[in-house]
Design a protein around this motif. Sequence first.
Motif, PDB file in Angstrom:
ATOM      1  N   ARG A  78      -9.906  40.500  -7.710  1.00 12.40           N
ATOM      2  CA  ARG A  78      -9.944  41.729  -6.899  1.00 12.40           C
ATOM      3  C   ARG A  78     -11.375  42.020  -6.425  1.00 12.40           C
ATOM      4  NH1 ARG A  78      -8.721  46.063 -10.339  1.00 12.40           N
ATOM      5  NH2 ARG A  78      -9.708  44.709 -11.883  1.00 12.40           N
ATOM      6  N   GLU A  79     -11.427  42.868  -5.411  1.00 10.27           N
ATOM      7  CA  GLU A  79     -12.716  43.212  -4.803  1.00 10.27           C
ATOM      8  C   GLU A  79     -13.673  43.793  -5.843  1.00 10.27           C
ATOM      9  OE1 GLU A  79     -13.878  46.479  -1.551  1.00 10.27           O
ATOM     10  OE2 GLU A  79     -12.376  45.068  -0.846  1.00 10.27           O
ATOM     11  N   GLN A  80     -13.130  44.701  -6.687  1.00 13.06           N
ATOM     12  CA  GLN A  80     -13.960  45.377  -7.684  1.00 13.06           C
ATOM     13  C   GLN A  80     -14.698  44.359  -8.550  1.00 13.06           C
ATOM     14  OE1 GLN A  80     -14.583  48.512  -7.505  1.00 13.06           O
ATOM     15  NE2 GLN A  80     -16.045  48.170  -9.136  1.00 13.06           N
ATOM     16  N   GLN A  81     -13.938  43.329  -8.929  1.00 14.42           N
ATOM     17  CA  GLN A  81     -14.499  42.315  -9.822  1.00 14.42           C
ATOM     18  C   GLN A  81     -15.607  41.510  -9.118  1.00 14.42           C
ATOM     19  OE1 GLN A  81     -12.868  42.654 -12.858  1.00 14.42           O
ATOM     20  NE2 GLN A  81     -14.764  41.675 -13.462  1.00 14.42           N
ATOM     21  N   VAL A  82     -15.372  41.221  -7.828  1.00 13.47           N
ATOM     22  CA  VAL A  82     -16.396  40.491  -7.055  1.00 13.47           C
ATOM     23  C   VAL A  82     -17.684  41.308  -7.020  1.00 13.47           C
ATOM     24  CG1 VAL A  82     -16.980  39.524  -4.796  1.00 13.47           C
ATOM     25  CG2 VAL A  82     -14.641  39.372  -5.619  1.00 13.47           C
ATOM     26  N   LEU A  83     -17.518  42.639  -6.811  1.00 13.86           N
ATOM     27  CA  LEU A  83     -18.707  43.489  -6.734  1.00 13.86           C
ATOM     28  C   LEU A  83     -19.462  43.488  -8.061  1.00 13.86           C
ATOM     29  CD1 LEU A  83     -17.435  46.530  -4.647  1.00 13.86           C
ATOM     30  CD2 LEU A  83     -18.931  44.693  -3.953  1.00 13.86           C
ATOM     31  N   GLU A  84     -18.715  43.543  -9.164  1.00 15.88           N
ATOM     32  CA  GLU A  84     -19.389  43.522 -10.473  1.00 15.88           C
ATOM     33  C   GLU A  84     -20.191  42.243 -10.627  1.00 15.88           C
ATOM     34  OE1 GLU A  84     -17.238  44.268 -14.144  1.00 15.88           O
ATOM     35  OE2 GLU A  84     -16.213  45.942 -13.151  1.00 15.88           O
ATOM     36  N   ILE A 106     -28.290  30.559  -6.207  1.00 12.84           N
ATOM     37  CA  ILE A 106     -27.240  29.648  -5.687  1.00 12.84           C
ATOM     38  C   ILE A 106     -25.872  30.323  -5.802  1.00 12.84           C
ATOM     39  CG2 ILE A 106     -26.084  27.431  -6.057  1.00 12.84           C
ATOM     40  CD1 ILE A 106     -28.781  26.358  -7.101  1.00 12.84           C
ATOM     41  N   ALA A 107     -25.645  31.023  -6.944  1.00 12.63           N
ATOM     42  CA  ALA A 107     -24.344  31.676  -7.158  1.00 12.63           C
ATOM     43  C   ALA A 107     -24.111  32.759  -6.106  1.00 12.63           C
ATOM     44  CB  ALA A 107     -24.308  32.287  -8.561  1.00 12.63           C
ATOM     45  N   LEU A 108     -25.149  33.543  -5.825  1.00  8.22           N
ATOM     46  CA  LEU A 108     -24.982  34.598  -4.808  1.00  8.22           C
ATOM     47  C   LEU A 108     -24.668  33.988  -3.443  1.00  8.22           C
ATOM     48  CD1 LEU A 108     -27.706  37.266  -5.587  1.00  8.22           C
ATOM     49  CD2 LEU A 108     -25.296  37.696  -5.222  1.00  8.22           C
ATOM     50  N   LYS A 109     -25.366  32.907  -3.105  1.00  2.00           N
ATOM     51  CA  LYS A 109     -25.092  32.251  -1.809  1.00  2.00           C
ATOM     52  C   LYS A 109     -23.643  31.770  -1.758  1.00  2.00           C
ATOM     53  CE  LYS A 109     -29.756  30.543  -0.906  1.00  2.00           C
ATOM     54  NZ  LYS A 109     -30.583  29.366  -1.015  1.00  2.00           N
ATOM     55  N   THR A 110     -23.163  31.219  -2.887  1.00  9.95           N
ATOM     56  CA  THR A 110     -21.773  30.721  -2.927  1.00  9.95           C
ATOM     57  C   THR A 110     -20.795  31.856  -2.673  1.00  9.95           C
ATOM     58  OG1 THR A 110     -22.473  29.098  -4.550  1.00  9.95           O
ATOM     59  CG2 THR A 110     -20.111  29.442  -4.323  1.00  9.95           C
ATOM     60  N   ILE A 111     -21.050  33.007  -3.344  1.00 16.97           N
ATOM     61  CA  ILE A 111     -20.122  34.142  -3.179  1.00 16.97           C
ATOM     62  C   ILE A 111     -20.135  34.609  -1.723  1.00 16.97           C
ATOM     63  CG2 ILE A 111     -19.735  36.564  -3.800  1.00 16.97           C
ATOM     64  CD1 ILE A 111     -20.607  35.864  -6.637  1.00 16.97           C
ATOM     65  N   VAL A 115     -16.524  34.646   0.418  1.00 19.31           N
ATOM     66  CA  VAL A 115     -15.780  35.922   0.413  1.00 19.31           C
ATOM     67  C   VAL A 115     -14.583  35.823   1.351  1.00 19.31           C
ATOM     68  CG1 VAL A 115     -15.924  38.349   1.035  1.00 19.31           C
ATOM     69  CG2 VAL A 115     -17.806  37.277  -0.139  1.00 19.31           C
ATOM     70  N   PRO A 116     -13.361  36.154   0.840  1.00 20.27           N
ATOM     71  CA  PRO A 116     -12.161  35.850   1.637  1.00 20.27           C
ATOM     72  C   PRO A 116     -11.915  36.781   2.819  1.00 20.27           C
ATOM     73  CG  PRO A 116     -11.553  36.813  -0.485  1.00 20.27           C
ATOM     74  CD  PRO A 116     -13.030  36.666  -0.517  1.00 20.27           C
ATOM     75  N   THR A 117     -12.109  38.113   2.658  1.00 16.80           N
ATOM     76  CA  THR A 117     -11.740  39.010   3.778  1.00 16.80           C
ATOM     77  C   THR A 117     -12.967  39.783   4.222  1.00 16.80           C
ATOM     78  OG1 THR A 117     -11.276  40.826   2.273  1.00 16.80           O
ATOM     79  CG2 THR A 117      -9.437  39.362   2.810  1.00 16.80           C
ATOM     80  N   SER A 118     -12.894  40.325   5.442  1.00 20.12           N
ATOM     81  CA  SER A 118     -14.082  41.022   5.938  1.00 20.12           C
ATOM     82  C   SER A 118     -14.256  42.368   5.233  1.00 20.12           C
ATOM     83  CB  SER A 118     -14.018  41.204   7.449  1.00 20.12           C
ATOM     84  OG  SER A 118     -12.855  41.892   7.785  1.00 20.12           O
ATOM     85  N   SER A 119     -13.150  42.940   4.686  1.00 19.53           N
ATOM     86  CA  SER A 119     -13.319  44.218   3.976  1.00 19.53           C
ATOM     87  C   SER A 119     -14.081  43.977   2.667  1.00 19.53           C
ATOM     88  CB  SER A 119     -11.960  44.858   3.692  1.00 19.53           C
ATOM     89  OG  SER A 119     -11.187  43.979   2.894  1.00 19.53           O
ATOM     90  N   THR A 120     -13.739  42.878   1.969  1.00 16.05           N
ATOM     91  CA  THR A 120     -14.488  42.531   0.754  1.00 16.05           C
ATOM     92  C   THR A 120     -15.937  42.246   1.135  1.00 16.05           C
ATOM     93  OG1 THR A 120     -12.470  41.416   0.038  1.00 16.05           O
ATOM     94  CG2 THR A 120     -14.416  41.055  -1.307  1.00 16.05           C
TER      95      THR A 120
END
Length: 1218
Positions: A78-84, A106-111, A115-120
């Motif tokens: 979920r989006e919340q988890q991605v933000l955490e 590198i991890a931040l660049k990967t995320i 990211v799957p949707t433009s809202s996320t």
Amino acid sequence: MANLTLTGILEKMTGKDKDYRYMATSDLLNELNKEGFKIDVELEAKLSNIVIQQLDDAVGDVSGLAVKCLAPLVKKIREQQVLEMTNKLCDKLLNGKEQHRDIASIALKTIVAEVPTSSTAQSVLVSISPKLKQGITLQGMSTEIKCECLDILCDVLHKYGNLMASDHDGLLSALLPQLNTNQASVRKKAVSCIASLASSLSDDLLAKATIEVVRLLKNKAAKSEITRTNIQMIGALSRAVGYRFGPHLGETVPILINYCNNASENDEELREYSLQALESFLLRCPRDIFSYCDQILHLTLEFLSYDPNFTDNMEEDTEDDSYAEEEDDESANEYTDDEDASWKVRRAAAKCLAALIVSRPEMLSRLYEEACPKLIDRFKEREENVKMDVFNTFIELLRQTGNVTKGQTDYDDSSPRYLLKQEVPKIVRSVNKQLREKSIKTKVGAFSVLKELVIVLPDCLADHIGSLTPGIEKALCDKSSTSNLKIEALVFTRLVLASHAPSVFHPYIKAISAPVISAVGERYYKVTAEALRVCGELVRVVRPNIESHGFDFKPYVHPIYTAIMSRLTNQDQDQEVKECAISCMGLVVSTFGDHLGRELPACLPVLVDRMGNEITRLTAVKAFAVIAASSLHLDLSCVLEHVITELTAFLRKANRALRQATLGTLNTLIVGYGDKIGSAAYEVIVVELSTLISDSDLHMAALALELCCTLMADRRSGPNVGLTVRDKVLPQALTLIRSSLLQGQALLALQNFFGALVYSANTSFDVLLDSLLSTAKPSAQSGAVAKQALFSIAQCVAVLCLAAGEEKCSSTVNMLTDILKADSSTNSAKQHLALLCLGEIGRRKDLSSHDHIENIVIESFQSPFEEIKSAASYALGNIAVGNLPKYLPFILDKIDNQQKKQYLLLHSLKEVIVRQSVDKAEFDDSNVEKITSLLFNHCESEEEGVRNVVAECLGKIALIEPGKLVPALKERTSSPAAFTRATVAIAVKYSIVERHEKIDEILYPEISSFLMLIKDHDRHVRRAAVLALSTAAHNKPNLIKGLLPELLPLLYDQTVIKKELIRTVDLGPFKHTVDDGLELRKAAFECVDTLLDSCLDQVNPSSFIVPYLLSGLDDHYDVKMPCHLILSKLADKCPSAVLAVLDSLVDPLQKTINFRPKLDAVKQEVDRNEDMIRSALRAIASLNRISGGDCSHKFKNLMNEIAKSQALSEKYSSIRNE
């Protein structure tokens, strides 16, 4: 189940054993990548935390795998988890330990990437953007952290710059100060970051950024490395935003030029970056850079030879052309200095000059005077990479010359071709020196220059073959030569041999042929194939025609034959080599066959064998066509029967190219060897032919009919052949004649077929005539016959009658006039055909022996049917062609006296005049006087149809009597009546034809008075002038070249929507808008389209694209279509001008491809819209081929939108495959 597996994996991932951890992380990666992977909410948090933890694992392999897990994980939680996760990673990046910083980055660049949707994405950006800014701007942050933050921000902006509009100002304020810091790495990353941000900035913020960079550049006290960064920033900005940088050139260009000229001697990079920025401006802002082009040209020419540490006398420039070995040793001890970076400046100057050449076709003549000598001189450049760029720049100059002067034959002494021709001796001298260098790369470059030179000026090296031969020999024979060099040398040799007169080479054949023949035996297949192609040209050069005895070719026959034969018989080799060997052997046999008497029985069966192989059969069929057409008339008896059998079988094959080649080869064989083939074989061929005669492939039908005529014309073909033709081919021919598609070569072949059939056995004229005439009857299945088909039938009837002789012809004319005398209001198709037949016969034969035929025809002018009237006027005109003294006065007299029939009679007159102008016949003076005064009287007719016919008649008479008509037409350009002025302009359009005519010399000085009617206040006159300009540009571009600077702005003005030409018509219940300017705009755009083909060097594309083409792309359907074509052409020919404004072109194209007609739209509207979308997609496909188009976010989004929509992506891929 999946969750149980996961729990197990997660436990192992936190274990102490590093191997366990590695295996468990690997298993997790596999699970995450499975299609149906789902996960509980509790596990989600645990999983995310453990993966983040794993990133810090002491074992590098484990942390590497954990990063790989992030990509699929981000899409599954979920989006919340991605933000955490992103928050934790940002924290690690800014405040964590040094050793964990890299992996967090590198991890931040990967995320960000996954990211799957433009809202996320939006939420992620809101979360990380402030932290990255903080990392960049906070005092005391280490350089490493700053660099990592800039790196991530660069990725974020590149992908999601448009989503961050509210934050743009803040980001810019954070990034701009970084250009002034002392750490080089931070400055470098800041440049990329601002460039990524720039492509989505508003114009105001872009201006803010530019003003700040310019301010820093104006600061004289700044350190030179900071100045260098800011110059790089200018270049990067212009590359990122393209044409939008145009308004800022006024501030930036003078500063850059100043830095180039005044930088300290050892500051090479400053000069390099300035020139790179100028190159970017030339390619991306062609319209705004216009005023600086002269300065930039002088600058690049100055720095092309910039070499402060090296004087020319270090390398004595000898003009000695001998091949002395000591030269090579000398070049090995050349001055080198590892510290010397001046080569970077020279390279940047060469590339900048190339950009100027590519983007400014209108400066070409000046470039020849100023840049060409300098470039040729710089072929001696000592740094190899720079030398390649000098070669490439010169090649661009040659290509642009080819583009601009395409289709021009005569050229004056200011035209680019003429100027290039003057430089050829210098080019050859300079290139010859390069061919003596040791470096392979240099030699390849030198051959590329020569190759391009021969393509642009095909016969320019006639006087230099002797001096170029040693270079070719050395390239092919030297032990150090690579395949690449050999291929370049061979391609050049082939082009030279093909484009010059054979006698030029005769003194050097020995020197050229030996290395080429030995290259045929090379191991690398591409060299062999190219060598075989050269051999093919060599054969033609050695013995240009069979009769001449000027050059002794005999010593070369057997060496060439032996070399090719060894390749021909060898089976295990590349297909390209096999095909080249077959073609080449065909040429050898057809040229030297009389000196290969003993060898032919061995060689011909091999060629026949190749016909049996599916891969090589097409090439072998073509080779036999060459052999059969040879004027040596060789003895083919050993293979003839076999060849004919094979070829006959090929007529059944599905491969179109094979059938086409087979028909041609059979035709040649029957003409040359008919006596040895016999009529049994003929009958089989005829049966196979009959299936190929249909309108689904007219070219094939024409070839088949021609072959049929050849078979029937052969004296030796027995009566059965005629019978077979009648039974098998005639029914197909009678079906074909009804086709509305029939035209050109196929129609001619069909006429000849009927002419030949009359002479052939067993076919009576009357039966043939009957069957022809009956094809015009409406049939139950296909309804009435098309109008085009009636013309085809009439032409065949005329040819048939003339072939059958005087008596049959006469009786047919009587029969046709009887049909006309019968009641004219009934059977309209029969009458229509009778009139057309009379016209066609009358044009080919004088019919004055048939009394009153003209009166019988003119009676049909009274018919109630329109097509009968037009057929009657066609017939009357064509009958008059057969006997002018008798019938022309009759037509002129009627035009004066019969107002009602005027339009039809003028059409008859037009037929007479058009035929006369094509056949170069003369009228006598009194007739010309009569005709012209009569036509000028009708110039002001209210009916547009009458005016058009009058204009065509005037134009075609002007071809016959230009001395009288051009002044008369010119006088009427100032007539008070608008219709007269328009008619005169259209008349000029009809008088400009493709072939050379005596009118050209008379029209040349006067044409401006006709074309300047484009300024007229009446729209009809303006449109007429535009059409005349368009025809001139297409047929005789040299007539108008000098006028274009004045005409183009006026022409562009015609493409604009004019409010005063739009009116509203009140139709009671609703109002209807009528746009009177539509036709004019359409004509103007079509005219520009033509000018792009013939006068590219005169058209300044960038000033046309915006605003004119841009408004056309958003105009009416009829205007959009030509605009799409123009856009495709510009993308191909002037990519830099299009690239510069790519963003602004996206909106109208997007609107067009997404337009949907109303639900109640009629089928015609729906079809038109489909055509419109396909036309727009064609333009988009051309734009997509431009390299560098990916710097436009808008265009990228458009391509993504097309890819996502199923309907659009299907259409797009079908267009790409066209």
